[in-house]
Design an enzyme around this catalytic site. Structure first.
Site, PDB file in Angstrom:
ATOM      1  N   HIS A 271      37.672  43.904  47.909  1.00 53.47           N
ATOM      2  CA  HIS A 271      37.531  43.075  46.706  1.00 53.47           C
ATOM      3  C   HIS A 271      38.830  43.088  45.884  1.00 53.47           C
ATOM      4  CE1 HIS A 271      35.289  41.423  43.175  1.00 53.47           C
ATOM      5  NE2 HIS A 271      36.223  42.096  42.520  1.00 53.47           N
ATOM      6  N   GLU A 272      39.299  44.290  45.553  1.00 56.20           N
ATOM      7  CA  GLU A 272      40.522  44.373  44.739  1.00 56.20           C
ATOM      8  C   GLU A 272      41.711  43.819  45.528  1.00 56.20           C
ATOM      9  OE1 GLU A 272      40.040  44.926  41.687  1.00 56.20           O
ATOM     10  OE2 GLU A 272      38.011  45.756  41.884  1.00 56.20           O
ATOM     11  N   HIS A 275      42.037  40.221  44.817  1.00 49.70           N
ATOM     12  CA  HIS A 275      42.732  39.987  43.545  1.00 49.70           C
ATOM     13  C   HIS A 275      44.241  40.140  43.741  1.00 49.70           C
ATOM     14  CE1 HIS A 275      39.344  39.694  40.811  1.00 49.70           C
ATOM     15  NE2 HIS A 275      38.860  40.880  41.143  1.00 49.70           N
ATOM     16  N   GLU A 301      38.045  35.959  40.556  1.00 50.35           N
ATOM     17  CA  GLU A 301      36.868  36.483  41.252  1.00 50.35           C
ATOM     18  C   GLU A 301      36.547  35.665  42.499  1.00 50.35           C
ATOM     19  OE1 GLU A 301      35.171  39.305  40.929  1.00 50.35           O
ATOM     20  OE2 GLU A 301      36.634  39.842  39.393  1.00 50.35           O
TER      21      GLU A 301
HETATM   22 ZN    ZN Z   1      36.990  41.629  40.622  1.00 46.40          ZN
END
Ligand code: ZN
Length: 507
Positions: A271-272, A275, A301
């Site tokens: 997830h990160e 980003h 997101e």
């Molecule tokens: Zn996030």
């Protein structure tokens, strides 16, 4: 005040010097905050708070001083002499400054000190599951946000201003419509899935002990699979995972290792990592400008959740990652095969913790936060009632019983940092990502790319359509340019229905 006779090139050179100074302060502030969140000793919070207060005071003066405002207004009035990037940079900075200048300087500095201290108090309160410790800080944070949003837009409902801060153009009306559409499709799907779950058991490996030092090796492998440039992106460890992007040459991600839950850190890193890819992929033409970052929390997101869910929770990824797991954890993962891994990571069931929630029930966690923070901002709820209301709503939407505030209202760091209005971005991001997938599939064989272990075609598509644009376009416009159509939440519900429909039918 710039004289009318000042040449545009001289004004531009002043503007360039201004944005470089602001970028330097922002870089220093960001690194201090990252340091405070990761390795700084606990007793350093007060000193860091003072330093950050000084930095934010100077930044505020620099941004809101009459010289700056006049310079920006003069430049904007000469828009036909500016290139599109400079014009956008000037307009965005002016917009921010005009909003900021409505907040009195002393209140702004005091608020920055408050949220810095609140971060440390929130960590303590969560550790002890003691909401009373955090409550006075949270009350002040909400009070200040209400006051600031009234300064910024006196005629707009305060929570709409809060939403607009994170996603330009977003309102409670749009959120209500979006969440209603999701609820209408997700709730029937959840009942089908729970019937399937009743007939299946959790995969045993998911709660097995996976030593943390080996999980750190896995994080490195995941970063390589995502093609994160290790010269410009490092990983740290925090209670709550996050990403800090200072520039495209310095991006930091964090994770939290749980010995008995290897999937927790694994999906945080993915997830990160999403980003981080976004921040690292911004076009070099934006270097040194105020446009060299992600445009909004929702678009951010959409990228993180694209990698976490659409890529990370696919059959193709299961086939790719299971051999890596068995190599790093030869004993712990000896009996894990691709299909059992896929079943485990797509398992959908109501749970307590948002960051560990599955794709299907995740939006319900967001709805709880949306309704609560909106209620406090609108004066309908008291901060002191949040723990009780939280527990009630978790029971109502997810059917779970919250054992304590650490697993309830204290679980997220967002409110402690003043992030009110942020949460809906997560749900919107998931929906944006599903819409991007539909379009991407027309030219990219996503499953084949993932199965081959080379994510380059996926990364390049997102770089071309999303990352490289930085803050050049508003989020709604960027999505429309990327997808060739306005936002359509039905892409997301179709995606969920297809995925979970298949899981329930074929397993
Ligand atoms: Zn996030």
């Amino acid at each position: 005040m710039p004289a009318i006779t000042t040449s545009t090139s001289e004004l531009l050179s002043r503007f360039d010097s201004l944005r470089r100074t602001l970028a330097a302060y922002s870089h220093a502030t960001g690194v201090l905050q990252y340091d405070g969140d990761t390795v700084a000793p606990r007793g350093s919070a007060a000193l860091r708070g003072q330093t950050l207060a000084v930095l934010s005071g100077v930044t505020y003066e620099l941004q809101t001083g009459s010289d700056t405002t006049e310079l920006l207004r003069e430049l904007r009035s000469r828009s036909d002499e500016l290139d599109p990037i400079t014009l956008r940079d000037v307009s965005e900075m002016l917009r921010r400054i005009e909003r900021l200048s409505r907040i009195p300087a002393d209140e702004y500095v005091a608020y920055n000190r408050l949220v810095n201290e609140a971060g440390a108090v929130w960590r303590d309160a969560k550790e002890r599951s003691d909401f009373a410790l955090f409550r006075p800080y949270l009350e002040k944070i909400f009070e200040t946000n209400i006051r600031f949003n009234r300064y910024i837009a006196p005629d707009t409902p305060v929570y709409d201003t809060a939403l607009d801060e994170y996603e330009r153009g977003l309102t409670t009306e749009k959120c209500d419509a979006f969440f209603a559409a999701l609820r209408e499709r997700i709730v029937p799907l959840m009942s089908r899935v729970s019937a399937y779950l009743a007939a299946s058991k959790p995969e045993p490996f998911t709660s097995r002990r996976f030593p943390v030092w080996k999980q750190r090796l896995l994080s490195g492998r995941l970063m390589d699979i995502l093609r994160l440039d290790r010269d410009h992106c490092i990983i740290g460890e925090t209670e709550h995972p996050f990403t800090s992007g200072f520039t495209r040459s310095d991006v930091r991600i964090t994770t939290h290792y749980h010995e008995n839950s290897v999937l927790s850190s694994m999906f945080s890193v993915i997830h990160e990592g999403g980003h981080a890819l976004y921040e690292l992929g911004i076009g070099e033409e934006y270097d040194g400008t105020g446009l060299a970052g992600g445009i909004s929390m929702s678009i951010h997101e959409s990228q993180s959740r694209f990698y976490e869910n659409i890529i990370g929770r696919s059959r193709a990824f299961a086939g790719l990652i299971v051999p890596v797991l068995r190599e790093i954890f030869p004993e712990e993962a000896a009996d894990v095969d691709a299909e059992s891994f896929y079943r485990a990571v797509c398992r959908a069931e109501p749970s307590l913790i948002r960051i560990e929630a599955d794709e299907l029930t995740y939006c319900l966690h967001i709805m709880v936060r949306y309704e609560l923070e909106r209620g406090v901002m609108e004066g309908r709820f008291e901060v002191g009632d949040l723990p009780r209301l939280w527990n009630e709503k978790m029971g109502e939407y997810l059917g779970v019983t919250v054992p304590d505030d650490a697993h309830g209202v204290l679980q997220d760091s967002h409110w402690s940092g003043g992030g009110i209005g942020y949460f809906p971005s997560y749900a919107l991001g998931s929906a944006y990502g599903a819409q991007m997938l539909e379009v991407m599939r027309k030219t990219v064989d996503v499953d084949a790319a993932v199965a081959s272990g080379d994510l380059l075609p996926v990364n390049e598509w997102l770089r071309e359509h999303v990352w490289r644009h930085g803050c050049m376009y508003d989020p709604g416009d960027l999505l429309e340019r990327c997808c060739g159509a306005p936002f359509d939440p039905s892409c997301f519900t179709r995606y969920l229905e297809r995925k979970y429909g298949d899981l329930c039918t074929n397993l």
